[in-house]
Design a protein around this motif. Structure first.
Motif, PDB file in Angstrom:
ATOM      1  N   VAL A   1     -14.411  20.606 -19.475  1.00  0.00           N
ATOM      2  CA  VAL A   1     -13.228  20.535 -20.336  1.00  0.00           C
ATOM      3  C   VAL A   1     -12.847  21.929 -20.849  1.00  0.00           C
ATOM      4  N   ILE A   2     -13.832  22.754 -21.180  1.00  0.00           N
ATOM      5  CA  ILE A   2     -13.522  24.116 -21.624  1.00  0.00           C
ATOM      6  C   ILE A   2     -12.798  24.877 -20.515  1.00  0.00           C
ATOM      7  N   GLY A   3     -13.303  24.760 -19.292  1.00  0.00           N
ATOM      8  CA  GLY A   3     -12.664  25.435 -18.170  1.00  0.00           C
ATOM      9  C   GLY A   3     -11.255  24.945 -17.923  1.00  0.00           C
TER      10      GLY A   3
ATOM     11  N   PRO B   1      -4.013  19.871 -15.064  1.00  0.00           N
ATOM     12  CA  PRO B   1      -2.625  19.446 -15.314  1.00  0.00           C
ATOM     13  C   PRO B   1      -2.436  18.719 -16.633  1.00  0.00           C
ATOM     14  N   THR B   2      -3.455  17.991 -17.075  1.00  0.00           N
ATOM     15  CA  THR B   2      -3.347  17.257 -18.341  1.00  0.00           C
ATOM     16  C   THR B   2      -3.125  18.218 -19.497  1.00  0.00           C
ATOM     17  N   PHE B   3      -3.953  19.261 -19.565  1.00  0.00           N
ATOM     18  CA  PHE B   3      -3.787  20.258 -20.620  1.00  0.00           C
ATOM     19  C   PHE B   3      -2.498  21.055 -20.420  1.00  0.00           C
ATOM     20  N   GLY B   4      -2.209  21.396 -19.175  1.00  0.00           N
ATOM     21  CA  GLY B   4      -1.033  22.200 -18.898  1.00  0.00           C
ATOM     22  C   GLY B   4       0.258  21.532 -19.341  1.00  0.00           C
TER      23      GLY B   4
ATOM     24  N   ASN C   1      -0.323  27.451 -33.023  1.00  0.00           N
ATOM     25  CA  ASN C   1       0.407  26.233 -33.351  1.00  0.00           C
ATOM     26  C   ASN C   1       0.313  25.175 -32.250  1.00  0.00           C
ATOM     27  N   SER C   2      -0.334  25.530 -31.147  1.00  0.00           N
ATOM     28  CA  SER C   2      -0.532  24.565 -30.055  1.00  0.00           C
ATOM     29  C   SER C   2      -1.960  24.032 -30.008  1.00  0.00           C
ATOM     30  N   LEU C   3      -2.801  24.487 -30.920  1.00  0.00           N
ATOM     31  CA  LEU C   3      -4.224  24.140 -30.856  1.00  0.00           C
ATOM     32  C   LEU C   3      -4.507  22.669 -31.153  1.00  0.00           C
ATOM     33  N   ALA C   4      -3.729  22.069 -32.054  1.00  0.00           N
ATOM     34  CA  ALA C   4      -4.013  20.687 -32.457  1.00  0.00           C
ATOM     35  C   ALA C   4      -4.028  19.724 -31.264  1.00  0.00           C
ATOM     36  N   PRO C   5      -2.969  19.666 -30.440  1.00  0.00           N
ATOM     37  CA  PRO C   5      -3.016  18.753 -29.295  1.00  0.00           C
ATOM     38  C   PRO C   5      -4.076  19.145 -28.272  1.00  0.00           C
ATOM     39  N   ILE C   6      -4.395  20.447 -28.173  1.00  0.00           N
ATOM     40  CA  ILE C   6      -5.438  20.878 -27.231  1.00  0.00           C
ATOM     41  C   ILE C   6      -6.788  20.348 -27.677  1.00  0.00           C
ATOM     42  N   ILE C   7      -7.078  20.428 -28.977  1.00  0.00           N
ATOM     43  CA  ILE C   7      -8.354  19.948 -29.508  1.00  0.00           C
ATOM     44  C   ILE C   7      -8.489  18.447 -29.308  1.00  0.00           C
TER      45      ILE C   7
ATOM     46  N   ARG D   1      -6.775  12.953 -33.641  1.00  0.00           N
ATOM     47  CA  ARG D   1      -5.332  12.853 -33.396  1.00  0.00           C
ATOM     48  C   ARG D   1      -4.610  12.427 -34.667  1.00  0.00           C
ATOM     49  N   ASP D   2      -5.142  11.434 -35.351  1.00  0.00           N
ATOM     50  CA  ASP D   2      -4.509  10.953 -36.571  1.00  0.00           C
ATOM     51  C   ASP D   2      -4.555  12.008 -37.676  1.00  0.00           C
TER      52      ASP D   2
END
Length: 277
Positions: A86-88, A151-154, A191-197, A268-269
């Motif tokens: 997942v990190i990769g 692709p999911t993260f992208g 500002n994009s970290l939340a959905p990535i985490i 997520r919540d």
């Protein structure tokens, strides 16, 4: 920010339970070498296929090996594959997603079509194809799982960046001549970290399942590695004769995946402002 996230997270009891399950398996995996009652490959022909007892809490397999010891060491393998895959995929997917979303035009078209091609294949079939090319091993399974999750993260990052780059503070940064690199690393990425985490937490569960599936098919971990999927594959012949050899590794997979899914839902919540009251 961290305190607000934790306050929101702990309100979700199921998420706290999930985090507890995940932490338990992490601790068991880290301490496996110290708390496992037997070595992972200690074979005792006289103790083959023994049911759970005071001597062998989870029974033994067809080689007389202690199932509890192998599950504890398997936790380390499965979690390692899940985390590193997942990190990769998160690093590569985030880079491609930010590039596509921020610069757009032909770069966006090329990267988006690449994502579409990868997503057109069922994930497990694509993983099987990659491992078949690279060769069966736990390391190659990790690489395959990382590739299929890019692709999911992208796409998640790309959609987030498309919205962020229209914000006034980004436009203001551009107007004063701030370099793209600085804008990306100081404004867009944080500002994009939340959905990535959140996606990363959920993807660890998926990665563990995919690693188990590849191990079950003989394309992931190889004998005598105590990977949970490989343990299921080795024990399927004895399902009726010794069901505990299949039951306990299966329970380990189920609980770990459940823990990550519950924790991911809680994050997520807690991180999504729209989910807050």
């Amino acid at each position: 920010m961290i305190k607000e996230t934790w306050d929101g997270f702990k309100k979700n009891r199921l998420a706290v339970v999930g985090a507890g399950i995940v932490m338990l398996f992490i601790i068991l995996g880290v301490l496996a070498a110290f708390i496992a009652p037997e070595g992972i490959n200690n074979q005792k022909d006289a103790d083959r296929l023994l049911p759970p007892s005071t001597e062998y809490w989870l029974g033994t397999d067809d080689f007389g090996r202690d199932i509890l010891s192998r599950i504890l060491h398997g936790a380390k393998l499965s979690l390692t594959v899940g985390f590193f895959a997942v990190i990769g995929s998160a690093i590569v997917g985030t880079f491609l997603g930010i590039t596509a979303g921020y610069y757009g035009r032909w770069l966006d078209s090329i990267i988006s079509r690449m994502f579409d091609i990868l997503l057109a294949f069922p994930s497990i079939l694509l993983a099987i194809a990659i491992v078949a090319i690279l060769g069966p091993s736990l390391q190659n399974a990790l690489i395959a799982i990382a590739i299929i999750n890019v692709p999911t993260f992208g796409r998640i990052v790309r959609s987030k960046v498309l919205g962020l780059k229209q914000e006034e503070y980004i436009q203001a940064a551009k107007s004063v001549g701030m370099r793209d690199r600085r804008i990306l690393f100081q404004h867009i990425l944080p500002n994009s970290l939340a959905p990535i985490i959140v996606q990363g937490t959920l993807c660890v569960a998926t990665a563990i399942l995919e690693a188990a599936a590849l191990g079950f098919l003989g394309l992931g971990a190889q004998a005598p590695q105590p990977e949970w999927g490989r343990m299921l594959s080795d024990s399927q012949t004895y399902l009726q004769q010794a069901p505990w050899t299949v039951f306990f590794p299966g329970i380990a997979i189920m609980l770990t995946v459940l823990g990550f899914n519950l924790m991911g839902d809680g994050l997520r919540d807690a991180l999504d402002p729209k989910m807050k009251e």
